[in-house]
Design a protein around this motif. Structure first.
Motif, PDB file in Angstrom:
ATOM      1  N   ALA A 133       0.825  -1.213   0.000  1.00 47.59           N
ATOM      2  CA  ALA A 133       0.000   0.000   0.000  1.00 47.59           C
ATOM      3  C   ALA A 133       0.855   1.257   0.000  1.00 47.59           C
ATOM      4  N   ARG A 134       1.963   1.242   0.727  1.00 51.39           N
ATOM      5  CA  ARG A 134       2.818   2.440   0.808  1.00 51.39           C
ATOM      6  C   ARG A 134       3.558   2.712  -0.488  1.00 51.39           C
ATOM      7  N   THR A 135       3.881   1.667  -1.218  1.00 51.11           N
ATOM      8  CA  THR A 135       4.617   1.876  -2.476  1.00 51.11           C
ATOM      9  C   THR A 135       3.691   2.217  -3.628  1.00 51.11           C
ATOM     10  N   GLY A 136       2.396   2.046  -3.437  1.00 50.35           N
ATOM     11  CA  GLY A 136       1.458   2.323  -4.519  1.00 50.35           C
ATOM     12  C   GLY A 136       1.629   1.343  -5.662  1.00 50.35           C
ATOM     13  N   ALA A 137       1.953   0.115  -5.334  1.00 49.53           N
ATOM     14  CA  ALA A 137       2.215  -0.896  -6.359  1.00 49.53           C
ATOM     15  C   ALA A 137       1.001  -1.084  -7.263  1.00 49.53           C
ATOM     16  N   ARG A 138       1.300  -1.277  -8.532  1.00 49.75           N
ATOM     17  CA  ARG A 138       0.269  -1.531  -9.533  1.00 49.75           C
ATOM     18  C   ARG A 138       0.627  -2.822 -10.258  1.00 49.75           C
ATOM     19  N   PRO A 139      -0.327  -3.413 -10.965  1.00 52.00           N
ATOM     20  CA  PRO A 139      -0.001  -4.611 -11.737  1.00 52.00           C
ATOM     21  C   PRO A 139       1.086  -4.289 -12.772  1.00 52.00           C
ATOM     22  N   PRO A 140       1.886  -5.287 -13.144  1.00 52.24           N
ATOM     23  CA  PRO A 140       2.951  -5.013 -14.112  1.00 52.24           C
ATOM     24  C   PRO A 140       2.388  -4.574 -15.469  1.00 52.24           C
ATOM     25  N   HIS A 141       3.132  -3.720 -16.128  1.00 54.43           N
ATOM     26  CA  HIS A 141       2.757  -3.217 -17.451  1.00 54.43           C
ATOM     27  C   HIS A 141       3.963  -3.387 -18.363  1.00 54.43           C
ATOM     28  N   TRP A 142       3.858  -4.294 -19.307  1.00 50.78           N
ATOM     29  CA  TRP A 142       4.968  -4.567 -20.208  1.00 50.78           C
ATOM     30  C   TRP A 142       5.071  -3.477 -21.267  1.00 50.78           C
ATOM     31  N   PRO A 143       6.272  -3.216 -21.780  1.00 50.96           N
ATOM     32  CA  PRO A 143       6.446  -2.136 -22.759  1.00 50.96           C
ATOM     33  C   PRO A 143       5.584  -2.311 -24.019  1.00 50.96           C
ATOM     34  N   TRP A 144       5.335  -3.534 -24.429  1.00 46.14           N
ATOM     35  CA  TRP A 144       4.555  -3.754 -25.648  1.00 46.14           C
ATOM     36  C   TRP A 144       3.051  -3.679 -25.414  1.00 46.14           C
ATOM     37  N   GLU A 145       2.658  -3.543 -24.169  1.00 52.94           N
ATOM     38  CA  GLU A 145       1.244  -3.407 -23.871  1.00 52.94           C
ATOM     39  C   GLU A 145       0.856  -1.937 -23.983  1.00 52.94           C
ATOM     40  N   GLY A 146       0.069  -1.639 -24.970  1.00 56.71           N
ATOM     41  CA  GLY A 146      -0.378  -0.263 -25.143  1.00 56.71           C
ATOM     42  C   GLY A 146      -1.700  -0.035 -24.451  1.00 56.71           C
ATOM     43  N   ASP A 147      -2.012   1.215 -24.248  1.00 56.56           N
ATOM     44  CA  ASP A 147      -3.280   1.562 -23.636  1.00 56.56           C
ATOM     45  C   ASP A 147      -4.414   1.578 -24.645  1.00 56.56           C
ATOM     46  N   ASP A 148      -4.069   1.537 -25.947  1.00 59.16           N
ATOM     47  CA  ASP A 148      -5.099   1.585 -26.981  1.00 59.16           C
ATOM     48  C   ASP A 148      -5.728   0.197 -27.196  1.00 59.16           C
ATOM     49  N   ALA A 149      -6.966   0.175 -27.560  1.00 58.17           N
ATOM     50  CA  ALA A 149      -7.669  -1.096 -27.814  1.00 58.17           C
ATOM     51  C   ALA A 149      -7.270  -1.643 -29.173  1.00 58.17           C
ATOM     52  N   GLU A 150      -7.212  -2.954 -29.259  1.00 57.11           N
ATOM     53  CA  GLU A 150      -6.817  -3.550 -30.542  1.00 57.11           C
ATOM     54  C   GLU A 150      -8.011  -3.908 -31.347  1.00 57.11           C
TER      55      GLU A 150
END
Length: 127
Positions: A110-127
């Motif tokens: 909680a203190r680090t504000g950890a988020r799920p991993p996000h790989w560089p090839w994963e874009g935020d745009d829908a495919e």
């Protein structure tokens, strides 16, 4: 695991079923969840939350075992002697230690504000 390592029963009392132990663990889990949930509410939670969660888990474990023992027909003296042995033996301290370690990890995440991993090839745009 401690019971297996030492080749001893956690509750070594004639006439008691598995209900007190199961109820104790259920109570400990609930108390741990409530204590950690309350402790993680502030924006910057304190690591003292681990202490309170461990204490809540251990005390709730003992209360659950006592209630389970009385509920299954044990008299008050027997139920009290069982939780006394659990409190000064290894069972309640193991519950407390497990709660402290798990709560410390929860506070650290909680203190680090950890988020799920996000790989560089994963874009935020829908495919």
């Amino acid at each position: 695991m401690m019971s297996l390592a030492t080749n001893t029963d956690v509750i070594d009392t004639r006439g008691l079923t598995a209900v007190p132990g199961a109820l104790g663990i259920a109570f400990a889990t609930g108390a741990f969840a409530v204590a950690l949930g309350v402790g993680l509410r502030p924006r910057h939670p304190s690591f003292f939350t681990a202490l309170w969660a461990a204490l809540a888990a251990a005390l709730a474990y003992l209360a659950g075992v006592w209630i389970g023992a009385v509920g299954t027909g044990a008299d008050l003296a027997l139920a009290t002697s069982v939780i006394g042995r659990l409190a000064i033996g290894w069972a309640a301290p193991v519950v407390a230690l497990g709660g402290a370690i798990a709560a410390w990890g929860g506070v650290a995440v909680a203190r680090t504000g950890a988020r799920p991993p996000h790989w560089p090839w994963e874009g935020d745009d829908a495919e």
